[in-house]
Design a protein around this motif. Structure first.
Motif, PDB file in Angstrom:
ATOM      1  N   ALA A 117     103.740  52.656 -59.283  1.00 50.68           N
ATOM      2  CA  ALA A 117     104.141  53.283 -60.546  1.00 50.68           C
ATOM      3  C   ALA A 117     105.621  53.076 -60.845  1.00 50.68           C
ATOM      4  N   THR A 118     106.407  52.811 -59.810  1.00 48.10           N
ATOM      5  CA  THR A 118     107.849  52.617 -59.993  1.00 48.10           C
ATOM      6  C   THR A 118     108.200  51.161 -60.293  1.00 48.10           C
ATOM      7  N   ARG A 119     107.199  50.332 -60.470  1.00 46.15           N
ATOM      8  CA  ARG A 119     107.427  48.908 -60.745  1.00 46.15           C
ATOM      9  C   ARG A 119     107.040  48.512 -62.160  1.00 46.15           C
ATOM     10  N   THR A 120     106.711  49.509 -62.987  1.00 39.90           N
ATOM     11  CA  THR A 120     106.359  49.193 -64.372  1.00 39.90           C
ATOM     12  C   THR A 120     107.629  48.896 -65.169  1.00 39.90           C
ATOM     13  N   GLU A 121     107.456  48.205 -66.252  1.00 35.76           N
ATOM     14  CA  GLU A 121     108.596  47.876 -67.120  1.00 35.76           C
ATOM     15  C   GLU A 121     109.276  49.145 -67.633  1.00 35.76           C
ATOM     16  N   ALA A 122     108.471  50.137 -68.011  1.00 33.86           N
ATOM     17  CA  ALA A 122     109.028  51.390 -68.535  1.00 33.86           C
ATOM     18  C   ALA A 122     109.835  52.125 -67.461  1.00 33.86           C
ATOM     19  N   PHE A 123     109.316  52.178 -66.239  1.00 33.02           N
ATOM     20  CA  PHE A 123     110.046  52.875 -65.187  1.00 33.02           C
ATOM     21  C   PHE A 123     111.328  52.126 -64.839  1.00 33.02           C
ATOM     22  N   ALA A 161     113.132  50.405 -66.673  1.00 33.52           N
ATOM     23  CA  ALA A 161     114.134  50.616 -67.725  1.00 33.52           C
ATOM     24  C   ALA A 161     114.931  51.896 -67.458  1.00 33.52           C
ATOM     25  N   LEU A 162     114.288  52.902 -66.842  1.00 38.80           N
ATOM     26  CA  LEU A 162     114.980  54.142 -66.468  1.00 38.80           C
ATOM     27  C   LEU A 162     115.801  53.963 -65.203  1.00 38.80           C
ATOM     28  N   ASN A 163     115.222  53.278 -64.224  1.00 41.42           N
ATOM     29  CA  ASN A 163     115.860  53.103 -62.921  1.00 41.42           C
ATOM     30  C   ASN A 163     115.601  51.677 -62.446  1.00 41.42           C
ATOM     31  N   PRO A 164     116.552  50.772 -62.671  1.00 40.32           N
ATOM     32  CA  PRO A 164     116.365  49.379 -62.288  1.00 40.32           C
ATOM     33  C   PRO A 164     116.111  49.170 -60.787  1.00 40.32           C
ATOM     34  N   ALA A 165     116.450  50.163 -59.959  1.00 38.76           N
ATOM     35  CA  ALA A 165     116.168  50.060 -58.522  1.00 38.76           C
ATOM     36  C   ALA A 165     114.690  50.329 -58.232  1.00 38.76           C
ATOM     37  N   GLY A 166     113.978  50.894 -59.196  1.00 36.76           N
ATOM     38  CA  GLY A 166     112.556  51.147 -59.020  1.00 36.76           C
ATOM     39  C   GLY A 166     112.254  52.181 -57.951  1.00 36.76           C
ATOM     40  N   GLN A 167     113.058  53.230 -57.896  1.00 31.15           N
ATOM     41  CA  GLN A 167     112.901  54.246 -56.863  1.00 31.15           C
ATOM     42  C   GLN A 167     112.701  55.628 -57.468  1.00 31.15           C
ATOM     43  N   VAL A 168     111.950  56.435 -56.734  1.00 29.56           N
ATOM     44  CA  VAL A 168     111.850  57.850 -57.055  1.00 29.56           C
ATOM     45  C   VAL A 168     112.559  58.613 -55.950  1.00 29.56           C
ATOM     46  N   PRO A 169     113.131  59.766 -56.297  1.00 24.63           N
ATOM     47  CA  PRO A 169     113.045  60.424 -57.587  1.00 24.63           C
ATOM     48  C   PRO A 169     113.997  59.818 -58.609  1.00 24.63           C
ATOM     49  N   THR A 170     113.575  59.929 -59.836  1.00 28.02           N
ATOM     50  CA  THR A 170     114.423  59.651 -60.987  1.00 28.02           C
ATOM     51  C   THR A 170     114.193  60.806 -61.950  1.00 28.02           C
ATOM     52  N   VAL A 171     115.259  61.320 -62.507  1.00 24.49           N
ATOM     53  CA  VAL A 171     115.108  62.381 -63.502  1.00 24.49           C
ATOM     54  C   VAL A 171     115.673  61.900 -64.825  1.00 24.49           C
ATOM     55  N   VAL A 172     115.122  62.474 -65.874  1.00 26.30           N
ATOM     56  CA  VAL A 172     115.699  62.302 -67.200  1.00 26.30           C
ATOM     57  C   VAL A 172     116.174  63.695 -67.586  1.00 26.30           C
ATOM     58  N   LEU A 173     117.479  63.821 -67.738  1.00 27.81           N
ATOM     59  CA  LEU A 173     118.080  65.114 -68.062  1.00 27.81           C
ATOM     60  C   LEU A 173     117.708  65.520 -69.481  1.00 27.81           C
ATOM     61  N   SER A 174     117.936  66.773 -69.801  1.00 30.80           N
ATOM     62  CA  SER A 174     117.528  67.287 -71.117  1.00 30.80           C
ATOM     63  C   SER A 174     118.217  66.558 -72.271  1.00 30.80           C
TER      64      SER A 174
END
Length: 193
Positions: free
Chosen positions: A39-45, A47-60
């Motif tokens: 799930a961390t290797r999708t294009e959308a993910f 775009a949020l985190n180029p390292a492709g790692q979790v956790p990643t948060v999107v702040l408010s």
């Protein structure tokens, strides 16, 4: 407005973020993002985190942030999870840096290899993990928490994978202070054992 956490519930690093939010009553949406299912290797993910790692948060406010310890430091700013005393704050950071360099690379990696990949864990990794557990035992002997008198981010960081050490083949019986501390932190955070 809630923050969004992209996390894998089998990851101690991700659980640190969830527990910090819960402890501080920070509204959050959890999006299960399985590493094993890529799930961390999708294009959308990516775009949020180029390292492709979790956790990643999107702040408010829409800004993304990654790396578990950076996230929880940001979230806990100004809270009782970060000691007000400068020396105690530095000791908390000392434990958090040690966790990522000396603890997690042994305990979490052994757990992943054994529990998720079904591999045999090599002796050197087991030695490193037991050395980390022995260091943690020393740091907890005669103490309720790692720094000061109450729960800090250091405890949240280190309990995340320590509580699952048995999944990696580690025996916690020789570490009574660690076992007691795990139970205390789990009770404080209201998480199941």
């Amino acid at each position: 407005m809630a923050i969004t956490i992209f996390g894998d519930s089998t990851s101690g690093n991700c659980m640190k973020v969830k527990w910090t939010c819960e402890r501080l009553h920070i509204a959050h949406d959890w999006i299960e993002s399985s590493v094993m299912e890529r799930a961390t290797r999708t294009e959308a993910f990516l775009a949020l985190n180029p390292a492709g790692q979790v956790p990643t948060v999107v702040l408010s406010d829409g800004r993304p942030l990654s790396q578990s310890n950076a996230i929880i430091l940001h979230l806990a700013e100004g809270s009782d999870l970060i000691p007000a005393d400068a020396y105690e704050r530095a000791k908390m950071l000392e434990w958090m840096f040690w966790e990522q360099y000396s603890h997690e690379p042994a305990i979490a990696v052994a757990r992943f290899r054994k529990a998720f990949l079904g591999e045999t864990v090599d002796e050197r990794l087991m030695e490193r993990g037991n050395a980390a557990l022995a260091r943690l035992e020393l740091g907890l002997t005669g103490r309720r928490f790692l720094v000061g008198e109450g729960l800090t981010l250091a405890d949240i960081c280190l309990v995340a994978y320590t509580r699952w050490a048995g999944d990696g083949g580690f025996d916690l019986a020789p570490y009574p202070a660690v076992r007691d501390w795990i139970a205390r932190v789990e009770a404080t955070l209201d998480i199941a054992g």
